[in-house]
Design an enzyme around this catalytic site. Structure first.
Site, PDB file in Angstrom:
ATOM      1  N   LYS A  40       0.824  -1.261  -0.096  1.00  0.00           N
ATOM      2  CA  LYS A  40      -0.163   0.000   0.180  1.00  0.00           C
ATOM      3  C   LYS A  40       1.014   1.321   0.031  1.00  0.00           C
ATOM      4  O   LYS A  40       0.268   2.297  -0.483  1.00  0.00           O
ATOM      5  CB  LYS A  40      -0.833  -0.128   1.365  1.00  0.00           C
ATOM      6  CG  LYS A  40      -1.741  -1.010   1.411  1.00  0.00           C
ATOM      7  CD  LYS A  40      -2.592  -0.979   2.918  1.00  0.00           C
ATOM      8  CE  LYS A  40      -3.202  -2.326   3.149  1.00  0.00           C
ATOM      9  NZ  LYS A  40      -3.735  -2.162   4.493  1.00  0.00           N
ATOM     10  N   GLY A  41       2.251   0.994   0.613  1.00  0.00           N
ATOM     11  CA  GLY A  41       2.872   2.345   0.877  1.00  0.00           C
ATOM     12  C   GLY A  41       3.035   3.457  -0.189  1.00  0.00           C
ATOM     13  O   GLY A  41       2.975   4.561   0.133  1.00  0.00           O
ATOM     14  N   GLU A  97       7.990   2.740  -5.919  1.00  0.00           N
ATOM     15  CA  GLU A  97       7.978   2.244  -4.141  1.00  0.00           C
ATOM     16  C   GLU A  97       8.016   3.334  -3.430  1.00  0.00           C
ATOM     17  O   GLU A  97       8.576   4.672  -3.821  1.00  0.00           O
ATOM     18  CB  GLU A  97       9.243   1.442  -4.047  1.00  0.00           C
ATOM     19  CG  GLU A  97       9.096  -0.159  -4.181  1.00  0.00           C
ATOM     20  CD  GLU A  97       8.048  -0.498  -2.634  1.00  0.00           C
ATOM     21  OE1 GLU A  97       7.474   0.336  -2.063  1.00  0.00           O
ATOM     22  OE2 GLU A  97       8.233  -1.727  -2.573  1.00  0.00           O
ATOM     23  N   ASP A  98       7.502   3.279  -2.201  1.00  0.00           N
ATOM     24  CA  ASP A  98       7.597   4.502  -1.462  1.00  0.00           C
ATOM     25  C   ASP A  98       9.059   4.307  -0.561  1.00  0.00           C
ATOM     26  O   ASP A  98       9.810   5.222  -0.321  1.00  0.00           O
ATOM     27  CB  ASP A  98       6.627   4.292  -0.150  1.00  0.00           C
ATOM     28  CG  ASP A  98       6.590   2.898   0.369  1.00  0.00           C
ATOM     29  OD1 ASP A  98       6.900   2.111  -0.138  1.00  0.00           O
ATOM     30  OD2 ASP A  98       5.897   2.934   1.592  1.00  0.00           O
ATOM     31  N   ASP A 101      14.484  -0.552   1.886  1.00  0.00           N
ATOM     32  CA  ASP A 101      15.073  -0.791   3.212  1.00  0.00           C
ATOM     33  C   ASP A 101      16.101  -1.913   3.139  1.00  0.00           C
ATOM     34  O   ASP A 101      17.111  -1.849   2.614  1.00  0.00           O
ATOM     35  CB  ASP A 101      13.811  -0.826   4.293  1.00  0.00           C
ATOM     36  CG  ASP A 101      14.302  -0.956   5.717  1.00  0.00           C
ATOM     37  OD1 ASP A 101      15.332  -2.042   5.776  1.00  0.00           O
ATOM     38  OD2 ASP A 101      13.759  -0.217   6.402  1.00  0.00           O
ATOM     39  N   LYS A 129      16.987   3.681   2.184  1.00  0.00           N
ATOM     40  CA  LYS A 129      17.793   3.593   3.535  1.00  0.00           C
ATOM     41  C   LYS A 129      18.980   2.739   3.294  1.00  0.00           C
ATOM     42  O   LYS A 129      18.999   1.497   3.670  1.00  0.00           O
ATOM     43  CB  LYS A 129      16.827   2.964   4.604  1.00  0.00           C
ATOM     44  CG  LYS A 129      16.104   3.823   5.435  1.00  0.00           C
ATOM     45  CD  LYS A 129      15.790   2.817   6.692  1.00  0.00           C
ATOM     46  CE  LYS A 129      14.273   3.321   6.964  1.00  0.00           C
ATOM     47  NZ  LYS A 129      13.705   2.258   8.080  1.00  0.00           N
ATOM     48  N   PHE A 150      13.138   4.482  11.667  1.00  0.00           N
ATOM     49  CA  PHE A 150      11.745   4.165  10.960  1.00  0.00           C
ATOM     50  C   PHE A 150      10.958   5.364  10.822  1.00  0.00           C
ATOM     51  O   PHE A 150      10.396   6.226  11.792  1.00  0.00           O
ATOM     52  CB  PHE A 150      11.152   3.199  12.050  1.00  0.00           C
ATOM     53  CG  PHE A 150       9.978   2.302  11.378  1.00  0.00           C
ATOM     54  CD1 PHE A 150      10.440   1.218  10.813  1.00  0.00           C
ATOM     55  CD2 PHE A 150       8.657   2.732  11.380  1.00  0.00           C
ATOM     56  CE1 PHE A 150       9.263   0.580  10.110  1.00  0.00           C
ATOM     57  CE2 PHE A 150       7.613   2.197  10.791  1.00  0.00           C
ATOM     58  CZ  PHE A 150       7.921   1.046  10.338  1.00  0.00           C
ATOM     59  N   VAL A 151      10.593   5.497   9.536  1.00  0.00           N
ATOM     60  CA  VAL A 151       9.799   6.605   9.371  1.00  0.00           C
ATOM     61  C   VAL A 151       8.210   6.461   8.912  1.00  0.00           C
ATOM     62  O   VAL A 151       7.869   5.249   8.417  1.00  0.00           O
ATOM     63  CB  VAL A 151      10.476   7.461   8.122  1.00  0.00           C
ATOM     64  CG1 VAL A 151      11.880   8.149   8.554  1.00  0.00           C
ATOM     65  CG2 VAL A 151      10.661   6.358   6.927  1.00  0.00           C
ATOM     66  N   ASP A 157       3.629   3.575   6.832  1.00  0.00           N
ATOM     67  CA  ASP A 157       2.810   3.454   7.947  1.00  0.00           C
ATOM     68  C   ASP A 157       3.595   2.731   9.102  1.00  0.00           C
ATOM     69  O   ASP A 157       4.737   2.187   8.670  1.00  0.00           O
ATOM     70  CB  ASP A 157       1.744   2.142   7.854  1.00  0.00           C
ATOM     71  CG  ASP A 157       2.024   0.939   7.536  1.00  0.00           C
ATOM     72  OD1 ASP A 157       3.136   0.638   6.790  1.00  0.00           O
ATOM     73  OD2 ASP A 157       1.861  -0.078   8.237  1.00  0.00           O
ATOM     74  N   ARG A 163      -0.406   6.850   7.701  1.00  0.00           N
ATOM     75  CA  ARG A 163      -0.132   6.713   6.123  1.00  0.00           C
ATOM     76  C   ARG A 163      -0.711   8.206   5.644  1.00  0.00           C
ATOM     77  O   ARG A 163      -0.293   8.610   4.754  1.00  0.00           O
ATOM     78  CB  ARG A 163      -1.135   5.814   5.403  1.00  0.00           C
ATOM     79  CG  ARG A 163      -0.405   4.377   5.528  1.00  0.00           C
ATOM     80  CD  ARG A 163      -1.177   3.449   4.773  1.00  0.00           C
ATOM     81  NE  ARG A 163      -0.869   2.104   5.190  1.00  0.00           N
ATOM     82  CZ  ARG A 163       0.012   1.257   4.632  1.00  0.00           C
ATOM     83  NH1 ARG A 163       1.081   1.683   4.086  1.00  0.00           N
ATOM     84  NH2 ARG A 163       0.101  -0.118   5.226  1.00  0.00           N
TER      85      ARG A 163
HETATM   86  C1  PRP Z   1       7.059  -1.474   3.105  1.00  0.00           C
HETATM   87  C2  PRP Z   1       6.911  -0.487   1.832  1.00  0.00           C
HETATM   88  C3  PRP Z   1       8.318  -1.446   0.930  1.00  0.00           C
HETATM   89  C4  PRP Z   1       8.818  -2.373   1.687  1.00  0.00           C
HETATM   90  C5  PRP Z   1      10.246  -2.086   1.839  1.00  0.00           C
HETATM   91  O1  PRP Z   1       6.107  -2.340   2.634  1.00  0.00           O
HETATM   92  O2  PRP Z   1       6.205  -0.112   1.217  1.00  0.00           O
HETATM   93  O3  PRP Z   1       7.397  -2.135  -0.071  1.00  0.00           O
HETATM   94  O4  PRP Z   1       8.315  -2.303   2.896  1.00  0.00           O
HETATM   95  O5  PRP Z   1      11.140  -2.974   2.533  1.00  0.00           O
HETATM   96  P1  PRP Z   1      12.265  -3.765   2.369  1.00  0.00           P
HETATM   97  O6  PRP Z   1      13.244  -3.136   1.620  1.00  0.00           O
HETATM   98  O7  PRP Z   1      12.664  -4.138   3.540  1.00  0.00           O
HETATM   99  O8  PRP Z   1      11.574  -5.226   1.460  1.00  0.00           O
HETATM  100  P2  PRP Z   1       5.373  -3.036   3.848  1.00  0.00           P
HETATM  101  O9  PRP Z   1       5.641  -4.709   3.618  1.00  0.00           O
HETATM  102  O10 PRP Z   1       5.410  -2.581   5.108  1.00  0.00           O
HETATM  103  O11 PRP Z   1       3.868  -3.171   3.251  1.00  0.00           O
HETATM  104  P3  PRP Z   1       2.875  -1.879   2.854  1.00  0.00           P
HETATM  105  O12 PRP Z   1       3.532  -1.135   1.610  1.00  0.00           O
HETATM  106  O13 PRP Z   1       1.498  -2.291   2.680  1.00  0.00           O
HETATM  107  O14 PRP Z   1       3.093  -0.936   4.209  1.00  0.00           O
HETATM  108  C1  7HP Z   2       9.459  -0.258   5.321  1.00  0.00           C
HETATM  109  C2  7HP Z   2       8.944   0.719   6.271  1.00  0.00           C
HETATM  110  N1  7HP Z   2       7.714   1.132   6.400  1.00  0.00           N
HETATM  111  C3  7HP Z   2       7.752   2.380   7.264  1.00  0.00           C
HETATM  112  N2  7HP Z   2       8.662   2.983   7.582  1.00  0.00           N
HETATM  113  C4  7HP Z   2       9.990   2.697   7.525  1.00  0.00           C
HETATM  114  O1  7HP Z   2      10.967   3.331   7.812  1.00  0.00           O
HETATM  115  C5  7HP Z   2      10.156   1.391   6.708  1.00  0.00           C
HETATM  116  N3  7HP Z   2      11.316   0.783   6.190  1.00  0.00           N
HETATM  117  N4  7HP Z   2      10.751  -0.471   5.883  1.00  0.00           N
END
Ligand code: PRP
Ligand code: 7HP
Length: 173
Positions: A40-41, A97-98, A101, A129, A150-151, A157, A163
């Site tokens: 969703k991000g 992507e948002d 990480d 990051k 963590f942001v 979220d 969000r």
């Molecule tokens: C978050 C974010 C990325 C992913 C990044 O998604 O939106 O898709 O984590 O993290 P990574 O590089 O460690 O894989 P999340 O799984 O929290 O789902 P969401 O987008 O529904 O919040």
């Molecule tokens: C996933 C994610 N979601 C929210 N905030 C962050 O900092 C995050 N890192 N990876």
């Protein structure tokens, strides 16, 4: 948990998105660009990025992937919860992507979409990051590199909260 330390203001986000859109317009040949938003991000970022792009044939498609659940670190298990409903073969595809990480989500997604033989496949992420990377992944467009905090906000979220914030904030412990 409070989220009151602003890391990136909404003005900074909008300025950077306009710059990213100009770069994307310069790089891509005329024709459709399929923006694949990873839910969703990325739902707010893709809405703003799409509107900053100028060509008429920006196609907006969605996939949903989840690996964090209600935690602040990746579970390591990347789950596809919604697939694309279009065929991307032969098309210019830009994953939106948002945040990147650990890199596990994008590594999984890139491998999955490459099998569908797009004409090109690149990644645009609002946040990166780099200190957290476990799986290296090439990202062409990065909005901001951020420290290992963590942001939340602007689509991101913690346990589904925050969000809707306009800016990006650090979640306090
Ligand atoms: C978050 C974010 C990325 C992913 C990044 O998604 O939106 O898709 O984590 O993290 P990574 O590089 O460690 O894989 P999340 O799984 O929290 O789902 P969401 O987008 O529904 O919040
Ligand atoms: C996933 C994610 N979601 C929210 N905030 C962050 O900092 C995050 N890192 N990876």
């Amino acid at each position: 948990m409070p989220a009151d330390r602003v890391l990136i203001t909404s003005e900074q986000i909008q300025t950077r998105i306009r710059e990213m859109a100009e770069e994307i317009e310069r790089d891509y040949a005329p024709g459709p660009i399929y923006l694949v938003s990873v839910l969703k991000g990325s739902f707010i970022f893709v809405a703003d990025l799409a509107r900053a792009l100028r060509r008429p044939n920006i196609r907006i498609e969605f996939m949903a992937i989840s690996s964090y659940g209600n935690a602040k670190t990746s579970s390591g298990q990347v789950r596809l919860t919604r697939d694309l409903d279009v065929n991307i073969e032969g098309h210019q595809v830009l994953i939106v992507e948002d945040i990147i990480d650990s890199g596990l989500t994008l590594t999984y997604l890139k491998r999955l979409l490459e099998q569908r033989r797009p004409k090109s496949l690149e990644i645009a992420t609002l946040l990166d990051k780099p200190e957290r990377r476990v799986a290296p992944v090439a990202v062409k467009y990065v909005g901001f590199q951020i420290p290992d905090e963590f942001v939340v906000g602007y689509g991101l979220d913690y346990a589904e909260d925050y969000r809707n914030l306009n800016d990006i904030r650090i979640l306090q412990q």
